[in-house]
Scaffold this active site. Structure first.
Site, PDB file in Angstrom:
ATOM      1  N   CYS A 283      -6.704  20.699 -12.980  1.00 41.24           N
ATOM      2  CA  CYS A 283      -5.504  20.214 -13.657  1.00 41.24           C
ATOM      3  C   CYS A 283      -5.770  20.167 -15.161  1.00 41.24           C
ATOM      4  O   CYS A 283      -6.921  20.049 -15.576  1.00 41.24           O
ATOM      5  CB  CYS A 283      -5.131  18.831 -13.147  1.00 41.24           C
ATOM      6  SG  CYS A 283      -6.413  17.605 -13.420  1.00 41.24           S
TER       7      CYS A 283
ATOM      8  N   CYS B 204      -7.869  21.455 -20.197  1.00 39.06           N
ATOM      9  CA  CYS B 204      -8.985  21.425 -19.240  1.00 39.06           C
ATOM     10  C   CYS B 204      -9.049  22.697 -18.409  1.00 39.06           C
ATOM     11  O   CYS B 204     -10.020  22.928 -17.683  1.00 39.06           O
ATOM     12  CB  CYS B 204      -8.869  20.213 -18.339  1.00 39.06           C
ATOM     13  SG  CYS B 204      -8.683  18.700 -19.286  1.00 39.06           S
TER      14      CYS B 204
ATOM     15  N   HIS C 267     -17.023  15.500 -17.755  1.00 38.89           N
ATOM     16  CA  HIS C 267     -15.970  16.501 -17.924  1.00 38.89           C
ATOM     17  C   HIS C 267     -15.761  16.844 -19.392  1.00 38.89           C
ATOM     18  O   HIS C 267     -14.860  16.332 -20.034  1.00 38.89           O
ATOM     19  CB  HIS C 267     -14.686  15.957 -17.268  1.00 38.89           C
ATOM     20  CG  HIS C 267     -13.456  16.767 -17.535  1.00 38.89           C
ATOM     21  ND1 HIS C 267     -13.447  18.148 -17.512  1.00 38.89           N
ATOM     22  CD2 HIS C 267     -12.179  16.394 -17.815  1.00 38.89           C
ATOM     23  CE1 HIS C 267     -12.228  18.565 -17.788  1.00 38.89           C
ATOM     24  NE2 HIS C 267     -11.443  17.526 -17.978  1.00 38.89           N
TER      25      HIS C 267
END
Lengths: 432, 287
Positions: free
Chosen positions: A416, A91, A386
């Site tokens: 994160c 990510c 996301h």
């Protein structure tokens, strides 16, 4: 040897993010990334231009897409002489891509570039059944027809029905991201209600930003979508409270606090950010939104020392603050990626915790509270969704625009990533 | 205070019939409760019975003797009180309104205990009049467990006693934790284990005779089922669990458990499958 230059953020562009297996279900990573890049190229009139470099990536990628970013660049109207490469840091991919391009600009290796990211969980790569793959490799390596046939006879029809789907699981723990976040919520005693309230705020902030037209010049529509379709402007706290925990079975039976409402859904989408030296921007009369001034990456040991899987940003930020000579309170905006509401709340609680800051971060005292009114002011991943590698670009472009609107100020980015990593950065805009 | 020792409680059917026969009492307001205590001086916590109770309520062996289980030991005395002249109203038509259990020390299988049920207080409620029963369990001379049963007689005008006040916080935000099924046979199964064979719990047919459209789950089963989910997976010493029963859970049915709080203190509600109608609201404190 050149002197280090300031790295300007000129602007960003993304396609609206879409919930998995929905509007973008038939779109490939390359199509989505091309759309995001082309929107950026059109906005800043870069048609035919040769850029220094385009860096980006995807977390979920087909083997055939080994040159995903370069292939996407070739599908745009940029000069075909624009080099590109793929990178991947879960990510953190999107932000890491911006940082890599920024560093080359800072060192004078290039004058401009694009950091980008894309992900699809709909058009996901499915692997052959592992046994079947082995057999087919043996068939391929066989030297005689006899060997080939005898290997082929090992194939069973059932193997076709049991392919390997990609899973959102940490290889070293066997736990999903959500289960790790549930463990973190347990460790830091983060209540369900706090998480739901944070999720509600994300949706309301994002809806307000759309109403104000904030996203108009940060997005180009794609497949008929012109707004993130995970966003629920009419979301209520009652609706969030009515959802059942989703990740509790293995790690916190009947004690779960993470739900589909306070966790990000699987999402498809792409984003891109145009970075440049000030001279390059000036020569093209492109205004600078903000400057990317600091970055840091950290990782934690989440399997032996059992640090929370998504706690790495809590470590990265203080290291970066020290280099920048800043305190946690010296910011006008905080963009903390909402992988899970619990991740954001755990991170903030850790920074407020004297013991954690002293013992694990090695600081003299706690970093302290941040002003919640400055947190994710135009919504974050809980509302937008996301698409793993696309989140960094979304956040950088949002924050750069926020700083530009304010006229001057400083913003903190914290993202994160899987496998216990955290990517963080500082964006600044000096007053005229 | 009159004390009545019970050495061999009457059989299940007999005591149930006695309660049914107690229907001749007047239903008006009661001025005072007779002071009386029913006692079983010695009884043993039976592992085989506990296992059956765990199974029907969803407790695991790791949870030890659940803090709500000791109420099972008081049931014969409660039935005897209800059938006796001491009970102010007929057993039938008296509604279980609230139940609080407090445990000071954990109970273990094989423990020999003394069980007491005493008449408690009169309380005035919007919907009628309440009397309470005080339940106590001693190990040796030590009081290790006690409970209060609040029983409501509906439609009593001019009820006497202090005004009823709920001890539960009504404003806390609750969120959905888990759903569970209450199957059609659960009333019969819990009835067999608990001894409470009130026909309203046993079958749709028998419940209809008493004015319910379907059988309803035992209140104490719904409380136990919720606690089986809420209690940690290890035995607890000091703990307290209060519930107020709101509306019946019809069988078969699906209930949703809504909670607020942390490991030590939880407010909870059992609601219908839609999460709108509450069956019970309660609070659990540990330690």
């Amino acid at each position: 040897m050149t002197t280090i230059r300031r790295v300007a953020i000129i602007g960003g562009n993304r396609i609206p993010f879409a919930r998995s297996n929905g509007v973008y279900a038939q779109s490939s990573n390359q199509e989505m990334l091309t759309a995001a890049l082309q929107g950026l190229i059109d906005r800043f009139e870069l048609q035919g231009e040769r850029l220094g470099e385009v860096a980006g990536g995807a977390v979920m990628k087909h083997p055939r897409d080994f040159n995903l970013v370069r292939e996407s660049v070739l599908s745009t109207t940029l000069s075909r002489q624009t080099p590109a490469f793929d990178l991947q840091q879960a990510c953190g991919t999107g932000l890491e891509a911006c940082m890599v391009v920024a560093n080359k600009i800072a060192l004078g290796h290039i004058d401009c570039g694009i950091g980008c990211g894309v992900d699809t969980t709909s058009d996901a790569p499915i692997s052959l059944n592992e046994k079947m793959r082995r057999i087919l490799l043996d068939v391929n390596a066989a030297k005689t027809t006899g060997q080939r046939l005898s290997n082929l006879l090992r194939l069973r029809p059932g193997m076709l029905l049991k392919p390997e789907f990609p899973r959102n699981v940490e290889p070293r723990t066997g736990l999903s991201m959500g289960e790790h976040a549930e463990l973190m919520a347990k460790e830091w005693a983060i209540s369900r209600e706090e998480q739901d309230q944070l999720a509600l705020k994300s949706h309301h902030n994002s809806a307000r930003a759309y109403e104000e037209g904030f996203y108009t010049d940060l997005m180009t529509s794609f497949n008929g979508l012109n707004q993130d379709n995970n966003l629920r402007a009419d979301l209520s706290i009652e609706k969030l409270r009515s959802l059942k925990p989703a990740f509790d079975k293995k790690v916190a039976p009947n004690q779960g606090t993470l739900t589909a409402g306070n966790s990000t859904p699987l999402t498809d989408g792409a984003s891109s950010v145009l970075l440049a030296s000030e001279e390059w921007a000036k020569a093209r009369n492109l205004p600078v939104l903000a400057y990317l001034t600091f970055s840091e990456v950290a990782a934690v040991d989440f399997f032996e020392q059992k640090e929370g899987l998504l706690m790495a940003p809590a470590y990265a930020v203080p290291r970066m603050l020290k280099r920048a000579g800043l305190s946690l309170q010296d910011f006008d905006f905080y963009e903390i990626h909402e992988a899970f509401a619990a991740q954001v709340l755990c991170t903030m609680k850790a920074w407020e915790d004297e013991t954690f800051c002293k013992e694990r971060l090695g600081l003299a005292q706690a970093l302290g509270k941040i002003d919640r009114a400055k947190l994710n002011v135009n919504g974050s991943s809980l509302a937008a969704g996301h698409p793993f590698a696309a989140t960094g670009g979304r956040v950088v472009a949002n924050l750069a625009k926020l700083l530009d609107q304010k006229g001057a100020g400083r913003g903190l980015i914290s993202i994160c990533a899987a496998s216990g990593q955290g990517v963080v950065a500082i964006l600044e805009k000096a007053g005229e | 205070m009159e004390t009545i020792e019970v050495h061999t409680p009457p059989g299940l059917l007999k005591s149930s019939l006695n309660v049914l026969r107690s229907g001749k009492k007047p239903a008006g307001p009661v001025e005072s409760l007779p002071e009386v205590t029913y006692v079983i001086p010695r009884t043993t916590v039976d592992g085989a019975h506990l296992d059956k109770y765990r199974k029907v309520c969803g407790f695991t062996a790791a949870q030890g003797v659940p803090l709500i289980y000791p109420q099972m030991l008081t049931f014969p005395l409660v039935m005897q009180f209800m059938a006796s002249k001491h009970c102010p109203w007929p057993g039938l038509g008296t509604v279980h309104l609230a139940n609080t259990v407090e445990q000071y020390e954990a109970l273990h299988c094989g423990d020999v205990v003394r069980v007491e049920v005493s008449s408690g207080d009169l309380i005035a409620h919007d919907k009628g009049q309440i009397f309470t029963l005080k339940l106590r369990i001693f190990r040796g001379d030590t009081l290790i467990w006690r409970a209060t049963q609040s029983l409501l007689r509906m439609a009593v005008s001019n009820p006497r006693g202090t005004i009823y006040a709920s001890s539960l916080d009504a404003d806390l935000p609750l969120s959905r934790q888990v759903d569970f099924e209450a199957c059609a046979s659960i009333g019969r199964r819990y009835g067999r284990v608990s001894g409470d064979i009130n026909p309203i719990h046993l079958s749709a047919m028998s419940a209809k005779l008493f004015g319910f459209r379907r059988a309803i789950a035992h209140g104490m089963w719904t409380k136990a089922r919720a606690l089986a989910i809420l209690l940690p997976d290890h035995p607890v010493d000091e703990a307290c669990a209060t519930v107020e029963f709101k509306t019946p859970l019809f069988l078969p049915g699906v209930a949703s458990l809504w909670t607020h709080g942390n490991h030590d203190s939880k407010t909870f509600e059992l609601r219908d499958a839609l999460g709108q109608k509450p069956h019970l609201r309660g609070q659990l404190c540990i330690g």
